[in-house]
Write a protein that holds these residues in place. Structure first.
Motif, PDB file in Angstrom:
ATOM      1  N   LEU A  19      -2.501   7.891 -13.420  1.00 27.60           N
ATOM      2  CA  LEU A  19      -1.348   7.767 -12.563  1.00 27.60           C
ATOM      3  C   LEU A  19      -0.315   9.184 -12.785  1.00 27.60           C
ATOM      4  O   LEU A  19       0.033   9.813 -11.879  1.00 27.60           O
ATOM      5  CB  LEU A  19      -0.421   6.464 -12.691  1.00 27.60           C
ATOM      6  CG  LEU A  19      -1.121   5.466 -11.978  1.00 27.60           C
ATOM      7  CD1 LEU A  19      -0.298   4.187 -12.248  1.00 27.60           C
ATOM      8  CD2 LEU A  19      -1.222   5.518 -10.774  1.00 27.60           C
ATOM      9  N   ALA A  20       0.073   9.241 -14.033  1.00 25.36           N
ATOM     10  CA  ALA A  20       0.675  10.565 -14.520  1.00 25.36           C
ATOM     11  C   ALA A  20      -0.108  11.824 -13.985  1.00 25.36           C
ATOM     12  O   ALA A  20       0.456  12.726 -13.673  1.00 25.36           O
ATOM     13  CB  ALA A  20       1.192  10.460 -15.881  1.00 25.36           C
ATOM     14  N   LEU A  21      -1.308  11.931 -14.328  1.00 23.41           N
ATOM     15  CA  LEU A  21      -2.068  13.033 -13.926  1.00 23.41           C
ATOM     16  C   LEU A  21      -2.175  13.310 -12.431  1.00 23.41           C
ATOM     17  O   LEU A  21      -2.215  14.388 -11.918  1.00 23.41           O
ATOM     18  CB  LEU A  21      -3.392  12.838 -14.555  1.00 23.41           C
ATOM     19  CG  LEU A  21      -3.542  13.085 -16.092  1.00 23.41           C
ATOM     20  CD1 LEU A  21      -4.952  12.588 -16.745  1.00 23.41           C
ATOM     21  CD2 LEU A  21      -3.519  14.424 -16.320  1.00 23.41           C
ATOM     22  N   CYS A  22      -2.498  12.190 -11.775  1.00 20.60           N
ATOM     23  CA  CYS A  22      -2.427  12.032 -10.384  1.00 20.60           C
ATOM     24  C   CYS A  22      -1.185  12.800  -9.833  1.00 20.60           C
ATOM     25  O   CYS A  22      -1.068  13.640  -8.809  1.00 20.60           O
ATOM     26  CB  CYS A  22      -2.967  10.873  -9.729  1.00 20.60           C
ATOM     27  SG  CYS A  22      -3.351  10.735  -8.076  1.00 20.60           S
ATOM     28  N   LEU A  33       0.856  -1.205   0.032  1.00 14.12           N
ATOM     29  CA  LEU A  33      -0.155   0.140   0.128  1.00 14.12           C
ATOM     30  C   LEU A  33       0.816   1.145   0.189  1.00 14.12           C
ATOM     31  O   LEU A  33       0.645   2.236  -0.914  1.00 14.12           O
ATOM     32  CB  LEU A  33      -1.070   0.106   1.317  1.00 14.12           C
ATOM     33  CG  LEU A  33      -2.104  -1.094   1.120  1.00 14.12           C
ATOM     34  CD1 LEU A  33      -2.929  -1.051   2.320  1.00 14.12           C
ATOM     35  CD2 LEU A  33      -2.999  -0.881   0.224  1.00 14.12           C
ATOM     36  N   GLN A  34       2.027   1.082   0.492  1.00 13.83           N
ATOM     37  CA  GLN A  34       2.973   2.319   0.691  1.00 13.83           C
ATOM     38  C   GLN A  34       3.333   2.627  -0.749  1.00 13.83           C
ATOM     39  O   GLN A  34       3.480   3.648  -0.972  1.00 13.83           O
ATOM     40  CB  GLN A  34       4.106   2.015   1.788  1.00 13.83           C
ATOM     41  CG  GLN A  34       4.847   3.399   1.948  1.00 13.83           C
ATOM     42  CD  GLN A  34       5.667   3.285   3.119  1.00 13.83           C
ATOM     43  OE1 GLN A  34       5.993   2.132   3.718  1.00 13.83           O
ATOM     44  NE2 GLN A  34       6.479   4.458   3.504  1.00 13.83           N
ATOM     45  N   GLU A  35       3.930   1.690  -1.127  1.00 13.27           N
ATOM     46  CA  GLU A  35       4.383   1.663  -2.640  1.00 13.27           C
ATOM     47  C   GLU A  35       3.341   2.118  -3.469  1.00 13.27           C
ATOM     48  O   GLU A  35       3.759   2.892  -4.459  1.00 13.27           O
ATOM     49  CB  GLU A  35       5.061   0.176  -3.093  1.00 13.27           C
ATOM     50  CG  GLU A  35       5.321   0.108  -4.421  1.00 13.27           C
ATOM     51  CD  GLU A  35       5.681  -1.384  -5.021  1.00 13.27           C
ATOM     52  OE1 GLU A  35       5.426  -1.552  -6.420  1.00 13.27           O
ATOM     53  OE2 GLU A  35       5.959  -2.199  -4.101  1.00 13.27           O
ATOM     54  N   PRO A  71       5.235   8.399  -5.226  1.00 19.42           N
ATOM     55  CA  PRO A  71       6.239   9.387  -4.691  1.00 19.42           C
ATOM     56  C   PRO A  71       5.714  10.595  -3.416  1.00 19.42           C
ATOM     57  O   PRO A  71       6.637  11.070  -2.944  1.00 19.42           O
ATOM     58  CB  PRO A  71       6.720  10.022  -5.906  1.00 19.42           C
ATOM     59  CG  PRO A  71       5.596  10.029  -7.215  1.00 19.42           C
ATOM     60  CD  PRO A  71       4.904   8.721  -6.526  1.00 19.42           C
ATOM     61  N   TYR A  72       4.426  10.856  -3.766  1.00 22.42           N
ATOM     62  CA  TYR A  72       3.875  11.745  -2.873  1.00 22.42           C
ATOM     63  C   TYR A  72       3.288  11.367  -1.779  1.00 22.42           C
ATOM     64  O   TYR A  72       2.397  12.083  -1.000  1.00 22.42           O
ATOM     65  CB  TYR A  72       2.990  13.087  -3.488  1.00 22.42           C
ATOM     66  CG  TYR A  72       4.159  13.421  -4.861  1.00 22.42           C
ATOM     67  CD1 TYR A  72       4.943  14.633  -4.394  1.00 22.42           C
ATOM     68  CD2 TYR A  72       3.695  13.037  -6.118  1.00 22.42           C
ATOM     69  CE1 TYR A  72       5.832  15.124  -5.520  1.00 22.42           C
ATOM     70  CE2 TYR A  72       4.632  13.498  -7.064  1.00 22.42           C
ATOM     71  CZ  TYR A  72       5.481  14.371  -6.687  1.00 22.42           C
ATOM     72  OH  TYR A  72       6.349  15.025  -7.700  1.00 22.42           O
ATOM     73  N   GLN A  73       3.127   9.955  -1.373  1.00 25.44           N
ATOM     74  CA  GLN A  73       2.272   9.202  -0.331  1.00 25.44           C
ATOM     75  C   GLN A  73       0.887   9.758  -0.329  1.00 25.44           C
ATOM     76  O   GLN A  73       0.237  10.061   0.612  1.00 25.44           O
ATOM     77  CB  GLN A  73       3.077   9.392   0.771  1.00 25.44           C
ATOM     78  CG  GLN A  73       4.444   8.624   0.973  1.00 25.44           C
ATOM     79  CD  GLN A  73       4.066   7.228   0.784  1.00 25.44           C
ATOM     80  OE1 GLN A  73       3.839   6.428   1.911  1.00 25.44           O
ATOM     81  NE2 GLN A  73       4.478   6.659  -0.102  1.00 25.44           N
ATOM     82  N   PHE A  74       0.326  10.006  -1.666  1.00 21.32           N
ATOM     83  CA  PHE A  74      -1.088   9.993  -1.760  1.00 21.32           C
ATOM     84  C   PHE A  74      -1.981   8.911  -1.639  1.00 21.32           C
ATOM     85  O   PHE A  74      -2.011   8.070  -2.554  1.00 21.32           O
ATOM     86  CB  PHE A  74      -1.432  10.987  -3.170  1.00 21.32           C
ATOM     87  CG  PHE A  74      -2.903  11.243  -3.044  1.00 21.32           C
ATOM     88  CD1 PHE A  74      -3.635  11.973  -2.359  1.00 21.32           C
ATOM     89  CD2 PHE A  74      -3.477  10.678  -4.346  1.00 21.32           C
ATOM     90  CE1 PHE A  74      -5.103  12.208  -2.545  1.00 21.32           C
ATOM     91  CE2 PHE A  74      -4.807  11.070  -4.571  1.00 21.32           C
ATOM     92  CZ  PHE A  74      -5.436  11.861  -3.445  1.00 21.32           C
ATOM     93  N   PHE A  75      -2.895   8.812  -0.513  1.00 23.68           N
ATOM     94  CA  PHE A  75      -3.545   7.342  -0.286  1.00 23.68           C
ATOM     95  C   PHE A  75      -4.309   6.938  -1.447  1.00 23.68           C
ATOM     96  O   PHE A  75      -4.110   5.871  -1.808  1.00 23.68           O
ATOM     97  CB  PHE A  75      -4.259   7.409   0.940  1.00 23.68           C
ATOM     98  CG  PHE A  75      -4.970   6.216   1.440  1.00 23.68           C
ATOM     99  CD1 PHE A  75      -3.978   5.329   2.162  1.00 23.68           C
ATOM    100  CD2 PHE A  75      -6.257   5.678   0.915  1.00 23.68           C
ATOM    101  CE1 PHE A  75      -4.440   4.058   2.200  1.00 23.68           C
ATOM    102  CE2 PHE A  75      -6.529   4.719   1.259  1.00 23.68           C
ATOM    103  CZ  PHE A  75      -5.823   3.609   1.793  1.00 23.68           C
TER     104      PHE A  75
END
Length: 296
Positions: free
Chosen positions: A178-181, A62-64, A68-72
């Protein structure tokens, strides 16, 4: 079609909601190509392990997935991406746990064969949404191109309680999401709805989007009442000693049209109730005392 649920945490209601949603398909005789649950609590699904594919998501995974910005909530996009890669070229339907299928078998077939992507409902262009959060997002994105796309505030925001992809582009739709997020998170865009908007834009761009609200209910605004319906159903199943097939039969007795799926309370109502609770707090709270040591 391959169904996906993502559940996590200790709140048992989220897991019973997922059970109820799964039953809504199986009780109608619908047999998806696969039924998948990604969860950090795989033991909660022991009683239906023969019907579902349980994929454990431990804390490290889940952490992975939070990136990179640890956005849940980036985890949702990664979970859908995993299914897209597991079932290459086959349609994937992600559902929040607080959903259920109320359509017919024909509705299910039409959904599974859709050439367009599907999300729960269109909430409108981001720049026109009235909430303070959406206005802030829109202003921050107005002149910020991300992942090769521009004028992002013009794009529609869709409700992400339902996410269907035809999955015919080698997961490129999830790579774009993912790129947008990540782009929004990295640019300090208000990220409360970053994964929702990222999925909305990516699926609109690559497939076009339509609504699923004529066959799938999403009761996010009336969880309290639906949680009671679900709790009562499973308690009765347990007390009556029903096996799995008998539980599906009992599910068919529930008239899902008897309970509202949308219930938006006025903010004044909520604030007044909170104030009353503060003023008239509980008069007395008492716990059992530890037992006295046994004397011979």
């Amino acid at each position: 079609m391959n169904l996906l649920y993502l559940t996590f945490g200790d709140n048992i209601r989220n897991h019973t909601q997922a059970y109820f949603s799964i039953y809504s398909f199986l009780a109608k005789g619908i047999q998806p190509a696969s039924l998948n649950i990604i969860t950090d609590k795989p033991w909660y699904y022991k009683s239906i392990e023969k019907q579902v594919n349980i994929i454990e998501a431990n804390a490290a995974l889940l952490q992975e997935w939070m990136g990179p910005y640890q956005f849940f909530w980036r985890v949702k996009i990664k979970a859908i991406e995993k299914l897209c890669r597991m079932y290459t070229g086959e349609p994937v339907l992600y559902l929040d746990s607080d959903t259920f299928f109320y359509g017919t078998g024909r509705d299910y077939e039409n959904l599974s064969r859709s050439e367009q992507a599907i999300m729960f409902e269109n909430e409108g262009p981001l720049k026109e949404l009235p909430s303070k959060t959406m206005k802030t997002m829109s202003a921050q994105l107005k002149n910020l191109p991300l992942a090769g796309l521009s004028n992002l505030s013009e794009w529609n925001m869709w409700n992400a309680g339902v996410v269907f992809t035809p999955n015919r582009k080698d997961a490129k739709e999830m790579e774009l999401a993912l790129a947008l997020c990540d782009g929004m998170c990295g640019s300090k865009v208000k990220d409360q709805f970053a994964e929702q908007f990222a999925l909305s834009v990516a699926l609109q761009h690559l497939y076009g989007l339509r609504s699923a609200d004529n066959a799938i209910a999403h009761y996010w605004s009336n969880k309290e009442q639906w949680n009671e319906v679900i709790r009562t159903f499973f308690i009765e199943c347990q007390m009556l000693g029903l096996d799995f097939e008998e539980q599906l039969k009992k599910y068919r007795e529930i008239n899902v049209h008897n309970y509202p799926v949308v219930r938006i309370s006025r903010s004044t109502n909520r604030k007044l109730k909170q104030k009353v609770d503060q003023i008239f707090s509980d008069k007395k709270i008492e716990y059992l005392k530890p037992p006295l040591p046994f004397k011979h």
